[in-house]
Design a protein around this motif. Structure first.
Motif, mmCIF file in Angstrom:
data_model
loop_
_atom_site.group_PDB
_atom_site.id
_atom_site.type_symbol
_atom_site.label_atom_id
_atom_site.label_comp_id
_atom_site.label_asym_id
_atom_site.label_seq_id
_atom_site.Cartn_x
_atom_site.Cartn_y
_atom_site.Cartn_z
ATOM 1 N N VAL A 134 -1.954 7.200 -3.758
ATOM 2 C CA VAL A 134 -2.074 7.128 -2.302
ATOM 3 C C VAL A 134 -3.468 6.655 -1.907
ATOM 4 C CG1 VAL A 134 -2.107 8.507 -0.189
ATOM 5 C CG2 VAL A 134 -0.247 8.799 -1.840
ATOM 6 N N ASP A 135 -4.487 7.172 -2.578
ATOM 7 C CA ASP A 135 -5.848 6.715 -2.297
ATOM 8 C C ASP A 135 -5.987 5.220 -2.572
ATOM 9 O OD1 ASP A 135 -6.716 9.241 -1.533
ATOM 10 O OD2 ASP A 135 -7.492 9.758 -3.522
ATOM 11 N N HIS A 136 -5.398 4.774 -3.655
ATOM 12 C CA HIS A 136 -5.432 3.350 -4.016
ATOM 13 C C HIS A 136 -4.750 2.506 -2.941
ATOM 14 C CE1 HIS A 136 -4.977 -0.278 -6.550
ATOM 15 N NE2 HIS A 136 -3.775 -0.337 -6.034
ATOM 16 N N ALA A 137 -3.589 2.953 -2.481
ATOM 17 C CA ALA A 137 -2.847 2.202 -1.463
ATOM 18 C C ALA A 137 -3.671 2.051 -0.196
ATOM 19 C CB ALA A 137 -1.520 2.894 -1.159
ATOM 20 N N GLU A 138 -4.280 3.154 0.231
ATOM 21 C CA GLU A 138 -5.091 3.099 1.454
ATOM 22 C C GLU A 138 -6.261 2.136 1.302
ATOM 23 O OE1 GLU A 138 -7.534 6.214 4.326
ATOM 24 O OE2 GLU A 138 -7.690 6.363 2.143
ATOM 25 N N LYS A 139 -6.932 2.209 0.173
ATOM 26 C CA LYS A 139 -8.110 1.369 -0.047
ATOM 27 C C LYS A 139 -7.738 -0.111 -0.121
ATOM 28 C CE LYS A 139 -11.859 0.525 -3.342
ATOM 29 N NZ LYS A 139 -12.480 0.948 -4.634
ATOM 30 N N LEU A 178 -4.958 -1.722 0.841
ATOM 31 C CA LEU A 178 -4.209 -2.287 1.969
ATOM 32 C C LEU A 178 -4.846 -1.963 3.321
ATOM 33 C CD1 LEU A 178 -0.581 -1.520 0.706
ATOM 34 C CD2 LEU A 178 -1.905 -3.631 0.419
ATOM 35 N N GLN A 179 -5.979 -1.266 3.303
ATOM 36 C CA GLN A 179 -6.711 -0.910 4.519
ATOM 37 C C GLN A 179 -5.858 -0.135 5.524
ATOM 38 O OE1 GLN A 179 -7.242 -4.663 3.640
ATOM 39 N NE2 GLN A 179 -8.457 -3.523 2.155
ATOM 40 N N GLY A 180 -5.068 0.762 4.985
ATOM 41 C CA GLY A 180 -4.239 1.587 5.852
ATOM 42 C C GLY A 180 -3.207 2.340 5.043
ATOM 43 N N PHE A 181 -2.530 3.258 5.698
ATOM 44 C CA PHE A 181 -1.474 4.021 5.031
ATOM 45 C C PHE A 181 -0.582 4.610 6.117
ATOM 46 C CE2 PHE A 181 0.361 7.736 2.874
ATOM 47 C CZ PHE A 181 0.849 7.116 1.732
ATOM 48 N N ASP A 182 0.661 4.167 6.178
ATOM 49 C CA ASP A 182 1.565 4.553 7.271
ATOM 50 C C ASP A 182 2.888 5.144 6.823
ATOM 51 O OD1 ASP A 182 -0.022 3.198 9.566
ATOM 52 O OD2 ASP A 182 0.216 1.602 8.094
ATOM 53 N N ILE A 183 3.374 4.738 5.660
ATOM 54 C CA ILE A 183 4.718 5.109 5.207
ATOM 55 C C ILE A 183 4.659 5.498 3.737
ATOM 56 C CG2 ILE A 183 7.107 4.327 4.892
ATOM 57 C CD1 ILE A 183 6.297 2.011 6.924
ATOM 58 N N MET A 184 5.271 6.615 3.396
ATOM 59 C CA MET A 184 5.391 7.034 2.001
ATOM 60 C C MET A 184 6.872 7.137 1.658
ATOM 61 S SD MET A 184 3.981 7.982 -0.813
ATOM 62 C CE MET A 184 3.712 9.193 -2.106
ATOM 63 N N ILE A 185 7.298 6.437 0.609
ATOM 64 C CA ILE A 185 8.682 6.533 0.161
ATOM 65 C C ILE A 185 8.697 7.112 -1.247
ATOM 66 C CG2 ILE A 185 10.832 5.308 -0.310
ATOM 67 C CD1 ILE A 185 10.001 3.266 1.789
ATOM 68 N N ASN A 186 9.232 8.310 -1.361
ATOM 69 C CA ASN A 186 9.366 8.980 -2.660
ATOM 70 C C ASN A 186 10.708 8.578 -3.263
ATOM 71 O OD1 ASN A 186 6.931 10.679 -2.470
ATOM 72 N ND2 ASN A 186 8.022 11.655 -0.779
ATOM 73 N N ALA A 220 2.495 -1.081 -1.441
ATOM 74 C CA ALA A 220 1.848 -0.534 -2.632
ATOM 75 C C ALA A 220 2.947 -0.062 -3.578
ATOM 76 C CB ALA A 220 0.926 0.620 -2.266
ATOM 77 N N LEU A 221 3.011 -0.668 -4.741
ATOM 78 C CA LEU A 221 4.034 -0.344 -5.733
ATOM 79 C C LEU A 221 3.468 0.639 -6.744
ATOM 80 C CD1 LEU A 221 5.082 -4.033 -6.279
ATOM 81 C CD2 LEU A 221 6.514 -2.318 -5.166
ATOM 82 N N VAL A 222 4.219 1.699 -7.011
ATOM 83 C CA VAL A 222 3.781 2.713 -7.970
ATOM 84 C C VAL A 222 4.904 2.926 -8.984
ATOM 85 C CG1 VAL A 222 2.970 5.077 -8.269
ATOM 86 C CG2 VAL A 222 2.398 3.814 -6.174
ATOM 87 N N ASP A 223 4.582 2.747 -10.256
ATOM 88 C CA ASP A 223 5.602 2.862 -11.300
ATOM 89 C C ASP A 223 4.872 3.040 -12.624
ATOM 90 O OD1 ASP A 223 8.818 2.090 -11.318
ATOM 91 O OD2 ASP A 223 7.863 1.790 -13.257
ATOM 92 N N MET A 224 5.623 3.164 -13.692
ATOM 93 C CA MET A 224 5.017 3.243 -15.021
ATOM 94 C C MET A 224 5.058 1.909 -15.754
ATOM 95 S SD MET A 224 6.384 6.994 -16.248
ATOM 96 C CE MET A 224 5.441 6.943 -17.763
#
Length: 237
Positions: free
Chosen positions: A51-56, A58-66, A11-15
């Motif tokens: 984070v909610d978007h990533a879980e939905k 990708l059907q999961g959430f295991d790793i967060m990289i700030n 899940a990519l998060v950016d502006m």
């Protein structure tokens, strides 16, 4: 790309949505799923939404990289309140909101998880003309240690990584600003720091990614609250 090669969906998060799409397409060519979400890390609610978007998606959430961060090259005597506010909101508050959002999601899912944040060699040693930047990266180490202790009972590990002189656009900007302030020639500051690296070359993004891969994988399961240097031998602690 390294995490995708390791088997992670991303899940990519950016502006910048255009750049995210390019990266997402490349992830997908490696056989992994990718989704994008536009957010500004200064805004807590946007990180929670990401984070909610990533879980939905990708059907999961295991790793967060700030990983989001900016640099500021400025003598301490010249730093303005607006400059301090902006860099702390991105480099410190952005990491805090990421830690919060990830920990909440892991707990909601009743699972273990890994939180990984970007610090720096400047989080181990304050550098001239990078004083406020260094302060933000020291703060990331403090948040990492505190969060590791708070979330250990939940099976959540929290670590950081501390790169050195990586050949990216950020160091181009640092070198340019150093030249403006000190009168050094363009490239001179960059070469000076590279010359101090024991392994004799500048760091690459792949060098950093390899260490993040370790932190994201099972081999680091017994490691938490740490912020190791990955700099080729420039700063020693």
């Amino acid at each position: 790309m390294r995490l995708a090669s390791d088997g992670a969906d991303i899940a990519l998060v950016d502006m910048n949505e255009d750049r995210m799409r390019v990266v997402a397409d490349e992830v997908q060519t490696r056989g992994r799923r990718a989704t994008i979400f536009r957010a500004n890390v200064m805004h807590r609610e946007e990180i929670y939404a990401a984070v909610d978007h990533a879980e939905k998606e990708l059907q999961g959430f295991d790793i967060m990289i700030n990983n989001a961060g900016i640099v500021q090259v400025q003598p301490l005597s010249h730093v303005t309140p607006d400059e301090v506010d902006k860099i702390f909101k991105i480099n410190v508050e952005g990491v805090l909101w990421g830690i919060q959002a990830a920990a909440r999601k892991f707990k909601q899912r009743k699972q273990k998880g890994k939180i990984i944040s970007a610090s720096s060699i400047a989080g181990h040693e304050g550098f001239p003309l990078l004083g406020i930047y260094s302060a933000t990266k020291f703060a990331v180490r403090a948040l990492t240690q505190a969060a590791a202790k708070e979330f250990a009972a939940d099976g959540i590990t929290v670590n950081a990584y501390c790169p050195g002189e990586v050949g990216t656009d950020m160091w181009v900007e640092i070198d340019k600003r150093m030249a403006e302030i000190t009168g050094a020639k363009i490239g001179e500051t960059y070469d000076k720091y590279v010359g101090g690296i024991a392994l004799g070359r500048a760091e690459t993004p792949e060098d950093v990614a390899a260490f993040v891969s370790f932190l994201a994988g099972p081999d680091s399961d017994y490691m938490t609250g740490q912020a190791p240097l990955i700099d080729g031998g420039l700063v020693y602690r």
